[in-house]
Design a protein around this motif. Structure first.
Motif, PDB file in Angstrom:
ATOM      1  N   THR A   2      11.319  -9.763  -1.929  1.00 55.82           N
ATOM      2  CA  THR A   2      11.265  -9.162  -3.304  1.00 55.82           C
ATOM      3  C   THR A   2       9.707  -9.057  -3.797  1.00 55.82           C
ATOM      4  OG1 THR A   2      13.513  -9.854  -3.702  1.00 55.82           O
ATOM      5  CG2 THR A   2      12.100  -8.926  -5.725  1.00 55.82           C
ATOM      6  N   LEU A   3       8.917 -10.179  -3.808  1.00 56.78           N
ATOM      7  CA  LEU A   3       7.597 -10.301  -4.177  1.00 56.78           C
ATOM      8  C   LEU A   3       6.883  -9.440  -3.298  1.00 56.78           C
ATOM      9  CD1 LEU A   3       7.214 -13.906  -5.453  1.00 56.78           C
ATOM     10  CD2 LEU A   3       7.615 -11.975  -7.019  1.00 56.78           C
ATOM     11  N   ILE A  49       7.748  -6.819  -1.544  1.00 51.62           N
ATOM     12  CA  ILE A  49       7.933  -5.483  -1.735  1.00 51.62           C
ATOM     13  C   ILE A  49       7.171  -4.933  -3.097  1.00 51.62           C
ATOM     14  CG2 ILE A  49       9.744  -3.516  -1.963  1.00 51.62           C
ATOM     15  CD1 ILE A  49       9.350  -4.591   0.831  1.00 51.62           C
ATOM     16  N   ARG A  50       7.376  -5.829  -3.991  1.00 49.16           N
ATOM     17  CA  ARG A  50       6.771  -5.408  -5.427  1.00 49.16           C
ATOM     18  C   ARG A  50       5.038  -5.133  -5.191  1.00 49.16           C
ATOM     19  NH1 ARG A  50       5.423  -9.262 -10.113  1.00 49.16           N
ATOM     20  NH2 ARG A  50       5.258  -7.724 -11.780  1.00 49.16           N
ATOM     21  N   ARG A  51       4.537  -6.344  -4.434  1.00 49.70           N
ATOM     22  CA  ARG A  51       3.118  -6.174  -4.279  1.00 49.70           C
ATOM     23  C   ARG A  51       2.652  -4.872  -3.441  1.00 49.70           C
ATOM     24  NH1 ARG A  51       0.230 -10.552  -0.670  1.00 49.70           N
ATOM     25  NH2 ARG A  51       1.320  -9.420   0.766  1.00 49.70           N
ATOM     26  N   LEU A  87       4.368  -1.993  -3.553  1.00 46.85           N
ATOM     27  CA  LEU A  87       4.566  -0.957  -4.658  1.00 46.85           C
ATOM     28  C   LEU A  87       3.277  -0.697  -5.486  1.00 46.85           C
ATOM     29  CD1 LEU A  87       8.289  -0.995  -5.112  1.00 46.85           C
ATOM     30  CD2 LEU A  87       6.989   0.690  -3.589  1.00 46.85           C
ATOM     31  N   VAL A  88       2.956  -1.888  -5.971  1.00 46.66           N
ATOM     32  CA  VAL A  88       1.815  -1.944  -7.004  1.00 46.66           C
ATOM     33  C   VAL A  88       0.558  -1.771  -6.229  1.00 46.66           C
ATOM     34  CG1 VAL A  88       0.240  -3.559  -8.183  1.00 46.66           C
ATOM     35  CG2 VAL A  88       2.655  -3.535  -8.284  1.00 46.66           C
ATOM     36  N   SER A 106       0.388   2.347  -5.677  1.00 47.18           N
ATOM     37  CA  SER A 106       0.133   3.058  -6.850  1.00 47.18           C
ATOM     38  C   SER A 106      -1.209   3.150  -7.544  1.00 47.18           C
ATOM     39  CB  SER A 106       1.177   2.424  -8.081  1.00 47.18           C
ATOM     40  OG  SER A 106       0.565   1.225  -8.828  1.00 47.18           O
TER      41      SER A 106
END
Length: 60
Positions: free
Chosen positions: A22-23, A25-27, A29-30, A33
Motif C-alpha cells: 500500500t505504501l 503504491i501511494r509513493r 502515485l505521489v 502527480s
C-alpha cells in the motif's frame, strides 16, 4: 503451541506485506502527480518563451 506461533508469524508477515504494498503504491502515485505538475510548469514557461520569440520575430 508451535502452530499458534507459526500462524501469528504468517499473519504478521501478511499484514506487513500488505502495508508495504500500500505504501509503495501511494509513493508511486505521489511521484507521478509531482512529475505531472513539474511538466505542466515547464510547458507554461516554454509557451511564454515561444510567445516572446514570436513577438520579437514579428516586430523585425
Amino acid at each position: 503451541m508451535g502452530d499458534a506461533i507459526f500462524q501469528l508469524v504468517v499473519f504478521g508477515l501478511l499484514i506487513l506485506g500488505s502495508i508495504s504494498f500500500t505504501l509503495f503504491i501511494r509513493r508511486l502515485l505521489v511521484n507521478v502527480s509531482y512529475k505531472n505538475q513539474r511538466l505542466n510548469n515547464i510547458e507554461q514557461k516554454l509557451d511564454i518563451i515561444i510567445e516572446k520569440i514570436e513577438k520579437e520575430n514579428s516586430s523585425n
